[in-house]
Design an enzyme around this catalytic site. Structure first.
Site, short mmCIF file in Angstrom:
data_model
loop_
_atom_site.label_atom_id
_atom_site.label_comp_id
_atom_site.label_asym_id
_atom_site.label_seq_id
_atom_site.Cartn_x
_atom_site.Cartn_y
_atom_site.Cartn_z
N GLU A 1 30.93 43.88 27.11
CA GLU A 1 32.03 43.55 28.00
C GLU A 1 33.32 43.37 27.20
OE1 GLU A 1 30.42 41.79 31.92
OE2 GLU A 1 30.89 40.16 30.56
N HIS B 1 28.81 34.80 27.61
CA HIS B 1 29.90 35.47 28.33
C HIS B 1 31.22 35.09 27.66
CE1 HIS B 1 32.70 36.62 31.47
NE2 HIS B 1 31.74 37.35 31.99
N GLY C 1 37.98 41.65 34.76
CA GLY C 1 38.85 41.19 35.83
C GLY C 1 40.25 41.77 35.80
N LYS D 1 30.09 34.10 38.76
CA LYS D 1 30.95 33.12 38.05
C LYS D 1 31.05 31.83 38.88
CE LYS D 1 33.44 36.97 36.07
NZ LYS D 1 34.58 37.39 35.32
N SER E 1 35.40 45.32 35.05
CA SER E 1 36.07 46.08 36.11
C SER E 1 35.25 47.25 36.64
CB SER E 1 37.46 46.55 35.64
OG SER E 1 38.29 45.42 35.38
N ASN F 1 27.49 38.93 38.52
CA ASN F 1 27.83 37.60 38.00
C ASN F 1 28.87 36.98 38.94
OD1 ASN F 1 28.72 35.39 36.54
ND2 ASN F 1 29.75 36.59 34.93
N GLU G 1 33.98 34.33 28.82
CA GLU G 1 34.66 33.15 29.41
C GLU G 1 34.06 31.86 28.86
OE1 GLU G 1 34.21 34.37 33.49
OE2 GLU G 1 35.68 35.96 33.16
C1 PEP Z 1 32.24 39.77 34.08
O1 PEP Z 1 32.90 38.76 34.04
O2 PEP Z 1 31.08 39.76 33.63
C2 PEP Z 1 32.84 40.97 34.64
C3 PEP Z 1 32.38 42.11 34.24
O3 PEP Z 1 33.88 40.79 35.54
P1 PEP Z 1 34.66 41.93 36.38
O4 PEP Z 1 33.60 42.89 36.89
O5 PEP Z 1 35.31 41.18 37.50
O6 PEP Z 1 35.60 42.58 35.45
#
Ligand code: PEP
Length: 248
Positions: A163, A93, A169, A11, A208, A9, A95
């Site tokens: 998630e 998601h 992040g 983003k 992460s 992703n 976000e």
């Molecule tokens: C995400 O936003 O879907 C995600 C998993 O981000 P990160 O891998 O950067 O934690």
């Protein structure tokens, strides 16, 4: 048999110059041993799709509207994404749930819109840090599954990404036992609602995931792959995660 999926992703990252990372990934992973997917910003979908024609890299989007067309300035519909070359779309998601106050009901409507356009939906669920600390992670995620998923989910039309918001992040991840508990719980919840069809629904872990922790995460029960944010931006890192998944 569930085909493992490594989904990146991007983003709100990526300009035309970033397409060099796609070229590198295609070069280093001509036959990856698992399904690999990149979800670039909508502005790059058509260009990425052009570069990936006849290659083993699928293209996804990061959101869609629940209507196919209409007066929704700035929004993008599922048929538009399919027309640009996407075959997947990430929905719900955290976000988007936060920044755009997306509700479970909207996510369910978007999922149906994605299906109508022939897209596979990757529906994201996950608890906040406070909910984890309060011991309510399982019921929170169970509730999100109940109301974000419409009737008719199968392994063909749906992927679920767990998630935990506090892991996105941040460099922090749940313990393997916590991931296993959640993924086993989600599998049971999905089978309870959708029956045997849900045994084929792929469950991704996201938050992460890095080359350094990928192999351990992919060894966990009911983890069928990963949704990767930051580490998907560089072909070397995402490629290492793909390799870990392919050999898990
Ligand atoms: C995400 O936003 O879907 C995600 C998993 O981000 P990160 O891998 O950067 O934690």
């Amino acid at each position: 048999m569930r085909r493992k999926l490594a989904a990146g992703n991007w983003k709100m990252n990526g300009l035309t110059a970033s397409l060099v990372e796609i070229e590198k990934l295609l070069e280093t992973h001509p036959d990856p041993g698992c399904e690999m997917l990149i979800c670039p910003p909508a502005t790059l979908i058509a260009q990425v799709a052009w570069r990936c024609r006849n290659k083993h890299l699928k293209i996804g989007a990061q959101d869609c509207h629940w209507e196919a067309a209409g007066a929704h300035t700035g929004d993008i519909s599922a048929p538009m994404l399919a027309d640009a070359g996407a075959s997947y779309v990430i929905l719900g998601h955290s976000e988007r749930r936060t920044d755009h106050e997306e509700t479970d009901a909207e996510i369910a409507a978007k999922t149906e819109a994605a299906w109508a356009a022939g897209l596979t939906a990757i529906v994201c669920v996950g608890e906040s840090e406070r909910q984890r600390d309060l011991g309510t992670a399982l019921p929170v995620v169970g509730g999100q599954l109940d109301t974000s998923l419409p009737a008719g989910c199968t392994g063909e039309n749906l992927v679920v990404a767990y998630e935990p918001i506090w892991a996105i992040g941040t460099g922090r991840t749940p313990s393997p036992a916590e991931i296993a508990e959640m993924h086993d719980f989600m599998r049971a919840a999905l089978v309870g609602r959708f029956g045997d069809a849900a045994k084929d629904i792929r469950l991704l872990y996201g938050g992460s995931v890095k080359p350094a922790n990928a192999a351990e995460i992919f060894g966990i029960s009911n983890v069928d792959g990963a949704l990767v944010g930051g580490a998907s931006l560089k072909a070397a890192d995402f490629g290492a995660i793909i390799d870990a998944l392919a050999s898990a």
